[in-house]
Scaffold this motif. Structure first.
Motif, PDB file in Angstrom:
ATOM      1  N   ILE A 189       0.654  -1.016   0.362  1.00 18.78           N
ATOM      2  CA  ILE A 189      -0.039  -0.183   0.067  1.00 18.78           C
ATOM      3  C   ILE A 189       0.874   1.319  -0.237  1.00 18.78           C
ATOM      4  CG2 ILE A 189      -1.394   0.925   1.528  1.00 18.78           C
ATOM      5  CD1 ILE A 189      -2.700  -1.479   2.112  1.00 18.78           C
ATOM      6  N   GLU A 190       1.703   1.673   0.667  1.00 13.84           N
ATOM      7  CA  GLU A 190       2.801   2.722   0.630  1.00 13.84           C
ATOM      8  C   GLU A 190       3.496   2.392  -0.446  1.00 13.84           C
ATOM      9  OE1 GLU A 190       5.344   1.800   3.745  1.00 13.84           O
ATOM     10  OE2 GLU A 190       4.430   1.445   5.939  1.00 13.84           O
ATOM     11  N   VAL A 221       3.840   6.250  -5.984  1.00 16.08           N
ATOM     12  CA  VAL A 221       3.708   6.018  -6.722  1.00 16.08           C
ATOM     13  C   VAL A 221       2.724   7.022  -7.704  1.00 16.08           C
ATOM     14  CG1 VAL A 221       5.610   3.971  -7.367  1.00 16.08           C
ATOM     15  CG2 VAL A 221       2.624   3.894  -7.474  1.00 16.08           C
ATOM     16  N   GLY A 222       2.193   7.815  -6.854  1.00 17.48           N
ATOM     17  CA  GLY A 222       1.071   7.605  -7.434  1.00 17.48           C
ATOM     18  C   GLY A 222      -0.453   7.600  -7.210  1.00 17.48           C
ATOM     19  N   ALA A 223      -0.735   6.181  -6.308  1.00 10.76           N
ATOM     20  CA  ALA A 223      -1.525   5.917  -6.030  1.00 10.76           C
ATOM     21  C   ALA A 223      -2.860   6.583  -4.642  1.00 10.76           C
ATOM     22  CB  ALA A 223      -2.517   4.560  -6.009  1.00 10.76           C
ATOM     23  N   SER A 224      -4.551   7.251  -5.336  1.00  6.25           N
ATOM     24  CA  SER A 224      -4.975   7.280  -4.466  1.00  6.25           C
ATOM     25  C   SER A 224      -5.849   6.347  -3.159  1.00  6.25           C
ATOM     26  CB  SER A 224      -6.295   8.627  -5.056  1.00  6.25           C
ATOM     27  OG  SER A 224      -6.786   7.187  -5.498  1.00  6.25           O
TER      28      SER A 224
END
Length: 48
Positions: free
Chosen positions: A38-39, A44-47
């Motif tokens: 998750i981190e 890398v830009g995931a919301s």
């Protein structure tokens, strides 16, 4: 009198009845994702 359940009516009923089971499966799978993954996704830009 025609009392036969039509295939469309039966499939809609089964789909509605299956939604809670599918939601539980998705929720339990999401809870098992490692915190590091998750981190990395957030990095890398995931919301989130």
């Amino acid at each position: 009198m025609d009392t036969t359940i039509r295939p469309l009516a039966a499939s809609v009923t089964l789909a509605v009845a299956g939604i809670p089971f599918f939601a539980e499966l998705v929720e339990s799978s999401a809870r098992e994702i490692d915190k590091g993954v998750i981190e990395a996704a957030v990095a890398v830009g995931a919301s989130g």
